[in-house]
Structures are given as C-alpha cells and as structure tokens.
Design a protein around this motif. Structure first.
Motif: not given
Lengths: 124, 169
Positions: A57-84
C-alpha cells in the motif's frame, strides 16, 4: 565492515524472516513497511542494498524503485524485488526500471544471502 | 460451462497447497476433502483472485498454534503470518493460472479472528480441503466463478518464474 540492507515489505512476518536470515549472515538490517517509508529511509543514506516487495500500500515496489533510481545519489543502489509475482512481463518491467534481481516467494535462504553478498559486497 | 475448467483449477489449487507447505515444512501435507467436521480454529485469512473471466476467493482457517507451526522461524504476529501464507498460496495459484492464459489480480490478504469461520459465497463451485501436517491442520477453501466463454488452455511459452527462484540481472 558489515553491509547495511533495507527490507521493504508490508508483511511484518516477511520482514522478520528476511531480517533474521540476513542478520545470521552478518548483515545490518533495517526495515520499512511500504515503498514511501522505504524511499525516505534510502534518502537518509547509508543503505548498501534493498530487498523490496512489489505489492504494497501507499507506494508499491516498482514505484519506489523508480523514485530511488531517479535520484542521482542512489541511482546505483542495488534493489532486489522479493514478491509472489512470477510474471515474466513484470520482471522485465522491473529490470527496465533498474532492479538488480527478482526473487519469487517463498525465498530460499542460501539464494537470498548469495544475492545480497554479491550486490552489497560490490557496493561496500 | 465445461467442468474441465473447474477440474483444472481444483488440480492447480491442490498442487499449489502441496508445494507451499512442502517449502515450509519439508514434507507434502495430507490433503483430503472436508466434510462439516469441526476443526480447531481461531483465525482465517482470505485472498481473492479476479479478472474479467474468473473470480475466486481462497481462505485458510486454522488455530494459532497450527499456523505458527508452518513457519520455519519464530512468529511474532500470527494474523500477519497467516495473511502472508494466504498471499503466497494465492500468488502460487495465480502464477499457475498464468500458465493457462489467465492473468487474475491478487488482492491484499484480509485476516479475521474468530472460531469456526467458513467461506460462504454465491460462487458456482466451492472446494473445501482439510490439510494435515506435522504441526496441525487447516481448512483451506476455494470458491470459483468462471465466465461461460472461458477455456483454460496450457500456454506453450513459459510465462512465469518458479517460486523460490532467483534471477540476477
């Protein structure tokens, strides 16, 4: 120095299960219960790898991923999705949005640890 | 309406239950049809799967002790854990149905506390299964409505990743 991993999932049980698994392997683990809280925690800095659910809820994982990657400071932060979710179309979407991996629940502890060691180890 | 579609869904549902429990307990559970015999229950988790051609509700009803015994880690909140188990069961069934050309949306799980709760719907078909495993037992139910024009066909191309799998990009 131990790597810092952020676990983002709306299920307290999943956060607990992932945290326990990673802490036993020596990682420092932080938790967030939705994508918005996860994005705020990442913005504070100090996170080396993120394990993130998709449907939240509130913000899903794909939305969060896009927000994080749009920030130059965190664009290289590795994100692994864990989901059904196992849909290959969705996996491609996540990869295009910048995810570094995809795990379909329930996770296997050795695979999760190996993934974080590879990605967080590269980041630290 | 073809009964084959319902038979396919019932088979996939039982496979999903068996695989999920084996993931956590290491052993496939005993699955049998459920009569109205009362089981020890305190909590029920429900998820739904819906798209234009299929509407289904799945529920897991059990005691707190049985729910906790499935987990391979200490449970802090049984309601949350059972909801997550229902979520993973629904997700597994959803992935299997993807393999038959159906892409339902899986709901957020809802958990309810109470004794002897049962799923009651107006659905066409209702499956009630008793699941027995080392730590206890559960009542797992699936209610399904299918559109007249649906025909489940196995897809030739693999369109989902397997549960437990890891892909690094």
């Amino acid at each position: 120095m131990s790597a810092n991993v952020l676990v983002v999932d709306d299920s307290a049980s999943v956060r607990q299960q992932v945290s326990m698994t990673l802490k036993q392997s020596g990682f420092n683990v932080f938790e967030a219960e939705d994508g918005a809280i996860g994005a705020d925690r990442i913005a504070q800095g100090g996170i080396d790898c993120v394990i993130c659910d998709v449907n939240m809820p509130n913000m899903n994982g794909i939305e969060m991923l896009k927000k994080v990657k749009s920030d130059p400071l965190h664009k290289d932060l590795p994100v692994v999705m864990l989901t059904t979710e196992g849909s290959k179309d969705l996996i491609v979407q996540a990869k295009q949005a910048g995810a570094k991996g995809w795990i379909v629940k329930p996770f296997k502890a050795d695979l999760l640890i190996a993934a974080v060691e590879k990605l967080a180890g590269a980041a630290v | 309406m073809s009964t084959d579609n319902h038979a396919i869904i019932a088979e996939q549902f039982q496979e999903a239950i068996s695989e999920l429990f084996e993931c956590y307990t290491g052993v496939a559970p005993r699955i049998s049809g459920h009569n109205d015999e009362v089981i020890d229950s305190e909590i029920t988790a429900i998820v739904t799967l819906c798209d234009k051609r299929i509407q289904a509700s799945a529920s897991i009803t059990t005691s707190m002790d049985s729910a906790a015994s499935v987990a391979d880690f200490p449970i802090e909140c049984c309601a949350d854990w059972l909801g997550e188990l229902a979520n993973q069961l629904g997700g597994r069934l959803k992935n299997k149905l993807n393999g038959f050309g159906v892409q339902p949306v899986l709901s957020t799980p809802t958990t309810v506390h109470g004794k002897g709760l049962r799923l009651h719907t107006q659905a066409d078909v209702h499956h009630s299964l008793r699941i027995k495993f080392m730590g206890g037992q559960m009542l797992i139910e699936l209610a399904v409505d299918l559109n007249e024009d649906i025909q489940l066909e196995p897809q030739l191309v693999e369109c989902t990743s397997e549960e437990g799998s890891l892909e690094l990009f």
